[in-house]
Design a protein around this motif. Structure first.
Motif, short mmCIF file in Angstrom:
data_model
loop_
_atom_site.label_atom_id
_atom_site.label_comp_id
_atom_site.label_asym_id
_atom_site.label_seq_id
_atom_site.Cartn_x
_atom_site.Cartn_y
_atom_site.Cartn_z
N PRO A 127 0.80 -1.23 0.00
CA PRO A 127 0.00 0.00 0.00
C PRO A 127 0.83 1.28 0.00
N SER A 128 2.13 1.16 0.21
CA SER A 128 2.98 2.36 0.21
C SER A 128 3.45 2.74 -1.19
N ASP A 129 3.27 1.84 -2.16
CA ASP A 129 3.69 2.11 -3.54
C ASP A 129 2.56 2.83 -4.26
N ILE A 130 2.37 4.09 -3.92
CA ILE A 130 1.20 4.85 -4.39
C ILE A 130 1.46 5.53 -5.73
N GLY A 131 0.37 6.06 -6.30
CA GLY A 131 0.46 6.79 -7.55
C GLY A 131 1.02 8.19 -7.35
N THR A 132 1.09 8.95 -8.42
CA THR A 132 1.63 10.30 -8.39
C THR A 132 0.59 11.30 -7.90
N HIS A 133 0.94 12.06 -6.86
CA HIS A 133 0.05 13.11 -6.37
C HIS A 133 0.07 14.30 -7.35
N VAL A 134 -1.10 14.86 -7.61
CA VAL A 134 -1.17 16.06 -8.46
C VAL A 134 -2.00 17.13 -7.76
N ASN A 135 -1.62 18.38 -7.97
CA ASN A 135 -2.38 19.49 -7.39
C ASN A 135 -3.53 19.87 -8.31
N ALA A 136 -4.27 20.90 -7.95
CA ALA A 136 -5.47 21.28 -8.72
C ALA A 136 -5.13 21.66 -10.15
N SER A 137 -4.08 22.43 -10.34
CA SER A 137 -3.70 22.85 -11.69
C SER A 137 -3.30 21.66 -12.56
N GLU A 138 -2.49 20.78 -12.00
CA GLU A 138 -2.06 19.58 -12.72
C GLU A 138 -3.24 18.66 -13.00
N PHE A 139 -4.15 18.56 -12.05
CA PHE A 139 -5.33 17.73 -12.22
C PHE A 139 -6.19 18.25 -13.37
N LYS A 194 -4.00 7.12 -18.94
CA LYS A 194 -3.63 7.64 -17.62
C LYS A 194 -4.85 7.49 -16.72
N LEU A 195 -4.65 6.86 -15.57
CA LEU A 195 -5.73 6.67 -14.62
C LEU A 195 -5.59 7.73 -13.53
N VAL A 196 -6.57 8.65 -13.48
CA VAL A 196 -6.54 9.74 -12.51
C VAL A 196 -7.73 9.61 -11.58
N MET A 197 -7.47 9.51 -10.29
CA MET A 197 -8.53 9.29 -9.32
C MET A 197 -8.69 10.46 -8.35
N TYR A 198 -9.91 10.55 -7.81
CA TYR A 198 -10.16 11.55 -6.77
C TYR A 198 -11.20 11.01 -5.80
N CYS A 199 -11.20 11.59 -4.60
CA CYS A 199 -12.21 11.26 -3.58
C CYS A 199 -12.39 12.50 -2.71
N GLY A 201 -11.23 13.49 0.49
CA GLY A 201 -10.04 14.11 1.09
C GLY A 201 -8.74 13.44 0.73
N GLY A 202 -8.81 12.36 -0.06
CA GLY A 202 -7.59 11.72 -0.53
C GLY A 202 -7.33 10.32 0.00
N ILE A 203 -7.97 9.93 1.09
CA ILE A 203 -7.61 8.68 1.76
C ILE A 203 -7.94 7.44 0.92
N ARG A 204 -9.08 7.46 0.24
CA ARG A 204 -9.43 6.29 -0.56
C ARG A 204 -8.53 6.17 -1.79
N CYS A 205 -8.19 7.30 -2.40
CA CYS A 205 -7.31 7.29 -3.58
C CYS A 205 -5.90 6.84 -3.22
N GLU A 206 -5.48 7.14 -2.00
CA GLU A 206 -4.14 6.76 -1.56
C GLU A 206 -3.97 5.24 -1.66
N LYS A 207 -4.98 4.53 -1.17
CA LYS A 207 -4.91 3.07 -1.22
C LYS A 207 -5.24 2.56 -2.62
N ALA A 208 -6.22 3.18 -3.29
CA ALA A 208 -6.63 2.72 -4.62
C ALA A 208 -5.50 2.88 -5.63
N SER A 209 -4.74 3.96 -5.53
CA SER A 209 -3.66 4.17 -6.50
C SER A 209 -2.60 3.08 -6.38
N ALA A 210 -2.27 2.70 -5.13
CA ALA A 210 -1.31 1.61 -4.91
C ALA A 210 -1.88 0.29 -5.43
#
Length: 355
Positions: A127-139, A194-199, A201-210
């Motif tokens: 679960p620590s091998d997560i995807g790339t975090h992006v900010n609002a502009s990048e998103f 490219k698979l881009v996820m959101y939720c 506050g971020g907690i579900r995507c953190e695990k889903a991206s990994a």
């Protein structure tokens, strides 16, 4: 030593009203291996209780997930305490877009098996091998790319009232349900999109991206801080807001307005509406969307039967509920068949792209 909440919602609301002080609604999470969750839970509860923090906090061996209401004048004390905890030092705090002093009325700190129920039992999953975090502009840039799939990792009753433009919004009841469903329906895109996820506050995507990286997706991204952080960045940096509608939140507010759009409809009459309510009949308590007109005509209830029950004396209602447990409708989150205008009474695959 008291390690539990002892006041009712009504008693707590009265105290908040009498105090006359502003409170802040915030949330945060952190995946971290906690060796003794029970011990950490007890010490954290005592601290939170000492500064009148209210909220819902889950602690597990994998970390912490917290949503809470803090007296504004205690925020500095709270933050300084977090910074003394090694894995919470400088943790990102998502401060609510719309504040309400009554967002939480109890303090509940619970030890659970996981901070987000995912149903996963895979020893090879990291679960620590997560995807790339992006900010609002990048998103914003990513989701305009035709080679991007933007996926809402929330449940159907959340995305129904608000979501990003062109997002895949799986019609699911739980996070654990969405993981395998999305992986199966998008598997042909693992190397090409490219698979881009959101939720929220971020907690579900953190695990889903990994998880999706573990399943072979090559280009995985997640919106850092979720919708809450996105809305703040959009306002601060004057970016284009690509979220339409409201962001569902798990407290007394139920939602935060991100745009002026109303994209949902009343589950009873079909008119535009985006306010979630719980049926006034305590034996039902179904979560559903109700407009002001239906709220008045249905007396805050989801059905004529619930209206009849709700008019009975409180003692009679209590006797009818005795031994029955909670209605299964509580967990259907608006899927009850008598809500004829609920668009989510459909096959869960309908909102996913076909391969």
């Amino acid at each position: 030593m008291q390690l539990y909440n002892s006041l009712s919602n009504t008693e707590r609301a009265t105290l908040i009203q009498e105090a006359g002080k502003d409170r802040l609604t915030i949330s945060f999470y952190k995946y971290f291996k906690i060796s003794n969750p029970e011990s950490f839970r007890n010490s954290f509860f005592l601290f939170l209780d000492s500064i009148d923090v209210l909220g819902r906090i889950y602690i597990a061996s994998e970390g912490i997930n917290a949503q809470m209401s803090i007296p504004a004048d205690q925020f500095k004390v709270f933050k300084e305490h977090l910074d003394t905890i090694n894995f919470l030092n400088n943790v990102r705090l998502n401060i609510a877009i719309e504040q309400n002093n009554f967002s939480f009325l109890k303090l509940k700190v619970k030890v659970r098996g996981k901070i987000v129920s995912d149903g996963l039992n895979d020893d090879n999953f990291d679960p620590s091998d997560i995807g790339t975090h992006v900010n609002a502009s990048e998103f914003n840039s990513l989701i305009e790319d035709e080679n991007t799939l933007v996926v809402d990792m929330r449940n159907h009753y959340e995305s129904e009232i608000g979501h990003f433009k062109n997002a895949v919004t799986p019609n699911v009841d739980t996070f654990r349900e969405s993981l395998d469903l999305i992986e199966e329906d998008l598997k042909s895109y693992k190397k090409t999109k490219k698979l881009v996820m959101y939720c929220t506050g971020g907690i579900r995507c953190e695990k889903a991206s990994a998880y999706y990286k573990h399943k072979g997706f090559k280009n995985v991204y997640q919106l850092e801080g979720g919708i809450i952080n996105y809305a703040r960045q959009v306002a601060a940096e004057e970016l284009e807001n690509k979220f339409i509608g409201k962001n569902f939140v798990f407290d007394q507010r139920r939602a935060e307005k991100i745009s002026e759009d109303i994209i949902a409809s009343c589950h009873q009459c079909g008119e535009p509406a985006d306010i979630h309510v719980n049926c006034a009949n305590d034996a039902c308590h179904l979560l559903f969307i109700q407009c002001d007109s239906c709220k008045k005509s249905m007396e805050n209830c989801c059905s004529s039967n619930c209206m009849k029950v709700n008019k009975l004396p409180a003692k009679v209602q209590k006797s009818l509920r005795m031994g029955q447990g909670n209605s299964n409708d509580i967990f259907k989150k608006g899927r009850a068949g008598h809500l004829s205008h609920n668009k989510n009474l459909r096959n869960i695959h309908n909102s996913l792209p076909k391969t």
